[in-house]
Motif scaffolding. Structure first.
Motif, PDB file in Angstrom:
ATOM      1  N   ILE A  10       0.839  -1.207   0.000  1.00 22.33           N
ATOM      2  CA  ILE A  10       0.000   0.000   0.000  1.00 22.33           C
ATOM      3  C   ILE A  10       0.871   1.251   0.000  1.00 22.33           C
ATOM      4  CG2 ILE A  10      -1.780   1.270   1.257  1.00 22.33           C
ATOM      5  CD1 ILE A  10      -2.570  -1.498   2.484  1.00 22.33           C
ATOM      6  N   ALA A  11       1.896   1.252   0.872  1.00 21.16           N
ATOM      7  CA  ALA A  11       2.743   2.438   0.995  1.00 21.16           C
ATOM      8  C   ALA A  11       3.515   2.707  -0.293  1.00 21.16           C
ATOM      9  CB  ALA A  11       3.709   2.274   2.163  1.00 21.16           C
ATOM     10  N   GLY A  12       3.978   1.633  -0.973  1.00 24.32           N
ATOM     11  CA  GLY A  12       4.739   1.817  -2.208  1.00 24.32           C
ATOM     12  C   GLY A  12       3.939   2.541  -3.273  1.00 24.32           C
ATOM     13  N   PHE A  13       2.711   2.075  -3.510  1.00 19.26           N
ATOM     14  CA  PHE A  13       1.870   2.741  -4.508  1.00 19.26           C
ATOM     15  C   PHE A  13       1.402   4.105  -4.010  1.00 19.26           C
ATOM     16  CE2 PHE A  13       1.182  -1.703  -6.038  1.00 19.26           C
ATOM     17  CZ  PHE A  13       1.707  -1.509  -7.302  1.00 19.26           C
ATOM     18  N   THR A  14       1.207   4.233  -2.685  1.00 21.12           N
ATOM     19  CA  THR A  14       0.795   5.523  -2.140  1.00 21.12           C
ATOM     20  C   THR A  14       1.896   6.557  -2.323  1.00 21.12           C
ATOM     21  OG1 THR A  14      -0.591   4.411  -0.497  1.00 21.12           O
ATOM     22  CG2 THR A  14      -0.079   6.721  -0.098  1.00 21.12           C
ATOM     23  N   ILE A  15       3.153   6.139  -2.195  1.00 19.46           N
ATOM     24  CA  ILE A  15       4.267   7.062  -2.438  1.00 19.46           C
ATOM     25  C   ILE A  15       4.216   7.596  -3.870  1.00 19.46           C
ATOM     26  CG2 ILE A  15       6.779   7.178  -2.732  1.00 19.46           C
ATOM     27  CD1 ILE A  15       6.986   5.261  -0.327  1.00 19.46           C
ATOM     28  N   ILE A  16       3.964   6.688  -4.820  1.00 22.01           N
ATOM     29  CA  ILE A  16       3.853   7.120  -6.223  1.00 22.01           C
ATOM     30  C   ILE A  16       2.703   8.110  -6.378  1.00 22.01           C
ATOM     31  CG2 ILE A  16       3.432   6.352  -8.586  1.00 22.01           C
ATOM     32  CD1 ILE A  16       4.673   3.656  -7.777  1.00 22.01           C
ATOM     33  N   SER A  17       1.566   7.778  -5.750  1.00 19.89           N
ATOM     34  CA  SER A  17       0.412   8.662  -5.824  1.00 19.89           C
ATOM     35  C   SER A  17       0.716  10.029  -5.224  1.00 19.89           C
ATOM     36  CB  SER A  17      -0.779   8.030  -5.094  1.00 19.89           C
ATOM     37  OG  SER A  17      -1.855   8.929  -5.003  1.00 19.89           O
ATOM     38  N   ARG A  18       1.405  10.025  -4.069  1.00 17.66           N
ATOM     39  CA  ARG A  18       1.723  11.286  -3.408  1.00 17.66           C
ATOM     40  C   ARG A  18       2.709  12.120  -4.230  1.00 17.66           C
ATOM     41  NH1 ARG A  18      -2.044  12.351   0.609  1.00 17.66           N
ATOM     42  NH2 ARG A  18      -2.812  10.307   1.218  1.00 17.66           N
ATOM     43  N   ILE A  19       3.598  11.456  -4.931  1.00 19.68           N
ATOM     44  CA  ILE A  19       4.524  12.190  -5.807  1.00 19.68           C
ATOM     45  C   ILE A  19       3.744  12.900  -6.907  1.00 19.68           C
ATOM     46  CG2 ILE A  19       6.360  11.920  -7.522  1.00 19.68           C
ATOM     47  CD1 ILE A  19       7.483   9.663  -5.737  1.00 19.68           C
ATOM     48  N   LEU A 167      -4.306   7.366 -10.587  1.00 18.03           N
ATOM     49  CA  LEU A 167      -5.140   7.812 -11.714  1.00 18.03           C
ATOM     50  C   LEU A 167      -5.772   9.164 -11.413  1.00 18.03           C
ATOM     51  CD1 LEU A 167      -6.975   4.465 -12.580  1.00 18.03           C
ATOM     52  CD2 LEU A 167      -5.025   5.487 -13.770  1.00 18.03           C
ATOM     53  N   PHE A 168      -6.228   9.325 -10.172  1.00 17.75           N
ATOM     54  CA  PHE A 168      -6.841  10.589  -9.749  1.00 17.75           C
ATOM     55  C   PHE A 168      -5.892  11.754 -10.010  1.00 17.75           C
ATOM     56  CE2 PHE A 168      -6.946  13.643  -6.191  1.00 17.75           C
ATOM     57  CZ  PHE A 168      -8.194  14.209  -6.385  1.00 17.75           C
ATOM     58  N   ASN A 169      -4.653  11.624  -9.552  1.00 19.72           N
ATOM     59  CA  ASN A 169      -3.702  12.732  -9.693  1.00 19.72           C
ATOM     60  C   ASN A 169      -3.283  12.961 -11.141  1.00 19.72           C
ATOM     61  OD1 ASN A 169      -3.314  13.703  -6.961  1.00 19.72           O
ATOM     62  ND2 ASN A 169      -2.399  11.718  -6.521  1.00 19.72           N
ATOM     63  N   ILE A 170      -3.178  11.888 -11.909  1.00 23.08           N
ATOM     64  CA  ILE A 170      -2.810  12.044 -13.322  1.00 23.08           C
ATOM     65  C   ILE A 170      -3.899  12.819 -14.074  1.00 23.08           C
ATOM     66  CG2 ILE A 170      -2.491  10.782 -15.494  1.00 23.08           C
ATOM     67  CD1 ILE A 170      -1.025   8.631 -13.870  1.00 23.08           C
ATOM     68  N   VAL A 171      -5.162  12.478 -13.813  1.00 20.21           N
ATOM     69  CA  VAL A 171      -6.266  13.175 -14.484  1.00 20.21           C
ATOM     70  C   VAL A 171      -6.298  14.642 -14.066  1.00 20.21           C
ATOM     71  CG1 VAL A 171      -8.772  13.294 -14.758  1.00 20.21           C
ATOM     72  CG2 VAL A 171      -7.619  11.072 -14.766  1.00 20.21           C
ATOM     73  N   LEU A 172      -6.054  14.931 -12.776  1.00 22.58           N
ATOM     74  CA  LEU A 172      -6.064  16.321 -12.329  1.00 22.58           C
ATOM     75  C   LEU A 172      -4.899  17.121 -12.903  1.00 22.58           C
ATOM     76  CD1 LEU A 172      -8.375  15.519 -10.478  1.00 22.58           C
ATOM     77  CD2 LEU A 172      -7.313  16.855  -8.669  1.00 22.58           C
ATOM     78  N   ILE A 173      -3.755  16.496 -13.040  1.00 24.89           N
ATOM     79  CA  ILE A 173      -2.631  17.180 -13.697  1.00 24.89           C
ATOM     80  C   ILE A 173      -3.010  17.527 -15.139  1.00 24.89           C
ATOM     81  CG2 ILE A 173      -0.286  16.843 -14.584  1.00 24.89           C
ATOM     82  CD1 ILE A 173       0.270  15.219 -12.017  1.00 24.89           C
ATOM     83  N   GLY A 174      -3.692  16.585 -15.798  1.00 24.02           N
ATOM     84  CA  GLY A 174      -4.191  16.868 -17.149  1.00 24.02           C
ATOM     85  C   GLY A 174      -5.170  18.024 -17.156  1.00 24.02           C
ATOM     86  N   GLY A 175      -6.036  18.118 -16.124  1.00 21.71           N
ATOM     87  CA  GLY A 175      -6.987  19.224 -16.021  1.00 21.71           C
ATOM     88  C   GLY A 175      -6.294  20.565 -15.858  1.00 21.71           C
ATOM     89  N   ILE A 176      -5.236  20.603 -15.043  1.00 27.37           N
ATOM     90  CA  ILE A 176      -4.481  21.853 -14.869  1.00 27.37           C
ATOM     91  C   ILE A 176      -3.846  22.267 -16.191  1.00 27.37           C
ATOM     92  CG2 ILE A 176      -2.525  22.942 -13.704  1.00 27.37           C
ATOM     93  CD1 ILE A 176      -3.061  21.035 -11.333  1.00 27.37           C
ATOM     94  N   GLY A 177      -3.254  21.276 -16.886  1.00 29.40           N
ATOM     95  CA  GLY A 177      -2.630  21.571 -18.177  1.00 29.40           C
ATOM     96  C   GLY A 177      -3.636  22.078 -19.192  1.00 29.40           C
ATOM     97  N   ALA A 178      -4.824  21.446 -19.226  1.00 34.85           N
ATOM     98  CA  ALA A 178      -5.865  21.875 -20.166  1.00 34.85           C
ATOM     99  C   ALA A 178      -6.337  23.287 -19.847  1.00 34.85           C
ATOM    100  CB  ALA A 178      -7.035  20.892 -20.118  1.00 34.85           C
ATOM    101  N   GLY A 179      -6.524  23.571 -18.548  1.00 38.07           N
ATOM    102  CA  GLY A 179      -6.961  24.912 -18.158  1.00 38.07           C
ATOM    103  C   GLY A 179      -5.928  25.972 -18.458  1.00 38.07           C
TER     104      GLY A 179
END
Length: 528
Positions: A10-19, A167-179
């Motif tokens: 859990i922590a390993g993937f959470t670290i990636i997510s937090r990055i 996935l959540f953070n990747i989509v939001l990064i895409g939203g910032i870029g689009a905006g």
């Protein structure tokens, strides 16, 4: 299956997510800064996110996972568990739709309750209402994600639930870029938050599709049927109700903080949320990982009346939590100016914004160990279907938080609010442990206390080094990008090296226990 293996997954993937989340926040700070649009978006993001923690990851998960796990371990495990999951889904999905629809209709009133001061700034209140309606469908999607994650967690499949936030953070990064692209050369920040708010809801759909695929891959299937309030569903509801009040009290505390923050100068809410993201990084990596891993395992030990293994499991989790959160809290408090200058200051995020954010971060992380330990203590109640006691402790902490806010916000502003949050979390932690100890469900042993004392000694040694480094390295964190990276590498690398070296020398963690956990982890990996 060992606690170490599950927590590491859990922590390993959470670290990636937090990055990815950290990258998202850096981009958000530089593109929006701390102003009108930033505050409106932060409020819009807070609403579905808070209800997610209340319903999906709060009351529902802590009630559903133990009940599903018990049926899975029963005589007709797979059949009983599948029937229970189908019955719950058939009711849960309609409740979510109804609640989401009503909330979107009532959004002007909800925003007014939390941020009536927004009306004093032209256009700010209306923007917050619109963005809140755009983001709110996220709650529907992510609540179903929480249920599917619970099914997999009960089967000791923790990776998919930990991958979904990436996935959540990747989509939001895409939203910032689009905006940002949509805004172009104009200065209209509304275009950025329009795109970003839409990305919030889209990210929920992306996570749901991914978890649905993972559940099907695990051999599970669902039959959408007419809702039926079976005895099992009613029992779940009776467990969820007090758990909702318990989680709700904590979330009300978050709403109270939001209310006070919106009454302060413009940008305060944005700075508070940004600082909390720094605080949430170790909390998510350590606290959520341990809490998620411990609940189904603890439920099985209690179901089999193996009280010693339940005690040992919580003691191991407690020790792992303090080993990582004590140095993390100290490092964040001391190095907050370095992190804010190096990562966030730039674009629309000013040096003054960075200085205030650093002070907020230092106040928040004073409660970091308590935030994490609460995640470990709560399963001791939830695994025994006791969801009432955390309600009472959370209520006392909420009252304490409100009183502190009344007295702290006026003289110390947003920093006082952050300090009050940390103090109330610490009180909640102490109350939960006191009840567990009194009932004989978990006790703090002398050996555990001695190791935590050694962890504090190692943390103090590390803190002295960081304090010395910060005294002469701070200007380098506002220099060019290569200089910032080098300075941060020295700061972080030096702090970690000294902490773990000191911890090893003073015996901050039982080395024999670590070796046993590692051997058990390797054996489990070889047998899987």
């Amino acid at each position: 299956m060992s606690l170490l293996r599950h927590t590491s997954t859990i922590a390993g993937f959470t670290i990636i997510s937090r990055i990815f989340g950290f990258i998202r926040d850096i981009l958000l700070a530089r593109v929006l800064g701390a102003g009108l649009a930033g505050d409106a978006y932060q409020l819009a993001f807070t609403l579905p996110n808070t209800f997610r923690r209340l319903f999906a990851e709060g009351a529902f998960s802590v009630a559903f996972v133990p009940m599903y796990s018990r049926r899975l371990a029963g005589e007709n495990g797979e059949d009983e568990a599948a029937k229970f999951a189908n019955d719950v889904l058939s009711v849960f999905i309609w409740i979510l739709l109804a609640f989401s629809g009503l909330a979107m209709l009532a959004m002007p009133g909800i925003v007014w309750l939390l941020a009536s001061e927004f009306q004093s700034v032209p256009g700010k209140f209306d923007l917050a209402v619109f963005l809140s309606r755009v983001t709110f469908p996220y709650l529907f999607f992510i609540s179903l994600v929480a249920m599917l994650t619970g099914l997999l967690n009960a089967r000791s499949k923790f990776a998919p639930g930990a991958i979904a936030p990436i996935l959540f953070n990747i989509v939001l990064i895409g939203g910032i870029g689009a905006g940002y692209y949509w805004r172009g050369g104009s200065d209209d920040d509304r275009l950025v938050v329009y795109a970003l708010s839409a990305a919030v809801s889209l990210s929920g759909l992306a996570q749901l599709l991914y978890l649905w695929w993972e559940v099907r891959r695990a051999g599970l299937s669902f039959k959408l049927q007419m809702p039926k309030f079976t005895p099992e569903v009613k029992q779940l509801g009776m467990v969820i109700l007090p758990a909702t009040f318990g989680a709700g009290i904590y979330q009300i505390s978050q709403f109270v903080d939001t209310f006070f923050a919106t009454s302060l100068p413009q940008g305060s809410l944005t700075l508070l949320k940004m600082a909390d993201r720094l605080n949430q990084m170790p909390l998510g990596i350590v606290g959520i990982a341990l809490g998620t891993a411990i609940l189904p395992m603890l439920s099985r030990h209690i179901q089999s009346e193996d009280h010693q293994r339940a005690q040992d499991l919580q003691a191991d989790a407690f020790e792992m939590a303090t080993l990582l959160t004590l140095p993390a809290a100290a490092a964040l408090a001391i190095c907050a100016p370095a992190f804010t200058n190096a990562f966030f200051v730039g674009g629309k995020f000013t040096m003054q914004d960075g200085a205030i954010m650093a002070q907020i971060t230092a106040a928040l992380v004073a409660g970091l160990p308590a935030y994490v330990i609460v995640k470990i203590l709560n399963p001791g109640f939830f695994a025994r279907s006791d969801t009432k006691t955390p309600v009472y402790t959370a209520l006392i902490s909420l009252i304490f938080n409100i009183i502190l806010n009344v007295f702290a916000v006026r003289p110390w502003g947003i920093v006082g609010l952050a300090g009050a949050t940390a103090a109330s979390a610490s009180l909640n932690c102490l109350l939960l442990y006191a009840v567990l100890h009194k009932r004989g469900w978990f006790h703090f042993t002398g050996a555990l206390g001695a190791r935590i004392g050694r962890q504090l000694l190692a943390t103090a040694i590390m803190s002295a080094l960081l304090w010395w480094l910060m005294s002469w390295m701070l200007p380098y964190f506002s220099d060019d990008i290569l200089t910032r990276i080098a300075a941060l590498a020295i700061l972080v690398g030096g702090g970690m090296a000294v902490y773990f070296a000191a911890g090893y020398m003073v015996g901050a963690l039982d080395r024999d226990r670590v070796n046993r956990l590692l051997r058990r982890n390797r054996a489990a990996a070889n047998n899987s």
